[in-house]
Scaffold this motif. Structure first.
Motif, PDB file in Angstrom:
ATOM      1  N   LYS A  45      64.260 -24.010  53.647  1.00  0.00           N
ATOM      2  CA  LYS A  45      63.861 -24.714  52.423  1.00  0.00           C
ATOM      3  C   LYS A  45      62.997 -25.923  52.765  1.00  0.00           C
ATOM      4  N   ALA A  46      63.417 -26.702  53.771  1.00  0.00           N
ATOM      5  CA  ALA A  46      62.641 -27.886  54.169  1.00  0.00           C
ATOM      6  C   ALA A  46      61.243 -27.479  54.645  1.00  0.00           C
ATOM      7  N   LEU A  47      61.162 -26.413  55.436  1.00  0.00           N
ATOM      8  CA  LEU A  47      59.857 -25.936  55.912  1.00  0.00           C
ATOM      9  C   LEU A  47      59.020 -25.405  54.752  1.00  0.00           C
ATOM     10  N   PHE A  48      59.653 -24.670  53.828  1.00  0.00           N
ATOM     11  CA  PHE A  48      58.955 -24.137  52.657  1.00  0.00           C
ATOM     12  C   PHE A  48      58.374 -25.272  51.821  1.00  0.00           C
ATOM     13  N   MET A  49      59.173 -26.311  51.602  1.00  0.00           N
ATOM     14  CA  MET A  49      58.707 -27.440  50.786  1.00  0.00           C
ATOM     15  C   MET A  49      57.519 -28.140  51.448  1.00  0.00           C
ATOM     16  N   THR A  50      57.494 -28.159  52.764  1.00  0.00           N
ATOM     17  CA  THR A  50      56.398 -28.819  53.467  1.00  0.00           C
ATOM     18  C   THR A  50      55.143 -27.966  53.505  1.00  0.00           C
ATOM     19  N   ILE A  96      56.879 -10.395  54.893  1.00  0.00           N
ATOM     20  CA  ILE A  96      56.780 -11.846  54.739  1.00  0.00           C
ATOM     21  C   ILE A  96      56.387 -12.485  56.071  1.00  0.00           C
ATOM     22  N   TYR A  97      57.041 -12.042  57.155  1.00  0.00           N
ATOM     23  CA  TYR A  97      56.740 -12.596  58.479  1.00  0.00           C
ATOM     24  C   TYR A  97      55.297 -12.302  58.874  1.00  0.00           C
ATOM     25  N   HIS A  98      54.823 -11.097  58.602  1.00  0.00           N
ATOM     26  CA  HIS A  98      53.434 -10.711  58.898  1.00  0.00           C
ATOM     27  C   HIS A  98      52.469 -11.599  58.125  1.00  0.00           C
ATOM     28  N   THR A  99      52.775 -11.857  56.865  1.00  0.00           N
ATOM     29  CA  THR A  99      51.910 -12.684  56.035  1.00  0.00           C
ATOM     30  C   THR A  99      51.873 -14.129  56.520  1.00  0.00           C
ATOM     31  N   ILE A 100      53.031 -14.674  56.908  1.00  0.00           N
ATOM     32  CA  ILE A 100      53.053 -16.041  57.431  1.00  0.00           C
ATOM     33  C   ILE A 100      52.268 -16.114  58.738  1.00  0.00           C
ATOM     34  N   TYR A 108      49.783 -19.315  59.254  1.00  0.00           N
ATOM     35  CA  TYR A 108      50.603 -20.479  59.571  1.00  0.00           C
ATOM     36  C   TYR A 108      51.239 -20.353  60.954  1.00  0.00           C
ATOM     37  N   ALA A 109      50.700 -19.465  61.777  1.00  0.00           N
ATOM     38  CA  ALA A 109      51.241 -19.248  63.120  1.00  0.00           C
ATOM     39  C   ALA A 109      51.128 -20.493  63.991  1.00  0.00           C
ATOM     40  N   SER A 110      50.109 -21.305  63.763  1.00  0.00           N
ATOM     41  CA  SER A 110      49.963 -22.514  64.585  1.00  0.00           C
ATOM     42  C   SER A 110      50.813 -23.669  64.065  1.00  0.00           C
ATOM     43  N   SER A 149      56.678 -22.241  64.303  1.00  0.00           N
ATOM     44  CA  SER A 149      57.107 -21.425  65.444  1.00  0.00           C
ATOM     45  C   SER A 149      57.716 -20.127  64.907  1.00  0.00           C
ATOM     46  N   PRO A 150      57.869 -19.099  65.740  1.00  0.00           N
ATOM     47  CA  PRO A 150      58.489 -17.857  65.255  1.00  0.00           C
ATOM     48  C   PRO A 150      59.859 -18.078  64.610  1.00  0.00           C
ATOM     49  N   GLU A 151      60.680 -18.935  65.210  1.00  0.00           N
ATOM     50  CA  GLU A 151      62.001 -19.200  64.626  1.00  0.00           C
ATOM     51  C   GLU A 151      61.867 -19.879  63.264  1.00  0.00           C
ATOM     52  N   GLU A 152      60.932 -20.805  63.128  1.00  0.00           N
ATOM     53  CA  GLU A 152      60.721 -21.475  61.845  1.00  0.00           C
ATOM     54  C   GLU A 152      60.214 -20.492  60.799  1.00  0.00           C
ATOM     55  N   ARG A 153      59.366 -19.545  61.212  1.00  0.00           N
ATOM     56  CA  ARG A 153      58.882 -18.520  60.271  1.00  0.00           C
ATOM     57  C   ARG A 153      60.044 -17.701  59.731  1.00  0.00           C
TER      58      ARG A 153
END
Length: 194
Positions: A107-112, A158-162, A172-174, A177-181
């Motif tokens: 949620k925190a990452l999504f909001m950012t 969703i992961y592919h799109t991010i 948003y790969a840069s 991180s993979p774990e954050e995705r």
């Protein structure tokens, strides 16, 4: 009298030693003195742009062997194509457990990173829409540009799109991180149910 001679001899000895130290230390201006570990000063390694006789092609900077993965890098071997997107939908599943901590982090990452376009509730009503940009589809109501309802998007899609981006959305790969995705994926699944 005997004491004065001792002081005179001691004084002459001190002056002689001091003079010899000063004289010997000033001979060679380029000398750094004794080196405890000369390999720290005189490196034996080749610079990356130097020629290197140890390799057949003479280059110091070599490509890593095929199929190797750098330390700390997570491989995602799905191309940035519709076929890769669909294949990721079938094969890719989240590597994290669905815990409240991971969802809160998501949620925190999504909001950012995501809410400026997708909105705080994933309805496609972010602040960029107010500035005249096209609205992304709602996670719970809209249709994906690659077919299917947004509420039915899988982990892999969703992961592919991010990772690669889609349509007006950039990668948003840069930034993540993979774990954050994966944490964002969990939170998007939560938003799909609203």
């Amino acid at each position: 009298m005997l004491a004065m001679n001792k002081f005179r001899i001691l004084g002459i000895a001190v002056v002689t030693i001091a003079a010899s130290i000063v004289t010997t230390s000033c001979n060679d201006k380029r000398s750094t003195g004794w080196e405890y570990a000369p390999n720290m000063y005189e490196k034996i390694a080749f610079d990356p742009d130097q020629k290197n006789p140890n390799f057949k092609d003479g280059k110091t900077a070599q490509l890593p062997p095929a199929g190797t993965t750098p330390v700390g890098f997570t491989r995602f071997d799905y191309p940035k194509t519709t076929e890769g997107y669909n294949q990721a939908s079938i094969e890719v599943k989240s590597i994290l457990f669905n815990t409240s901590k991971n969802i809160e982090d998501g949620k925190a990452l999504f909001m950012t990173f995501c809410s400026p376009c997708h909105g705080k509730t994933g309805q496609g009503d972010g602040t960029v829409v107010a500035h005249g940009f096209p609205a992304p589809p709602s996670y719970s109501k809209g249709q994906s540009s690659r077919g299917g309802a947004m509420k039915d998007l899988t982990d892999g899609k969703i992961y592919h799109t991010i990772t690669y981006g889609l349509n007006a959305m950039g990668s948003y790969a840069s930034q993540l991180s993979p774990e954050e995705r994966w944490k964002v994926v969990m939170y998007v699944h939560h938003l799909q149910t609203l």
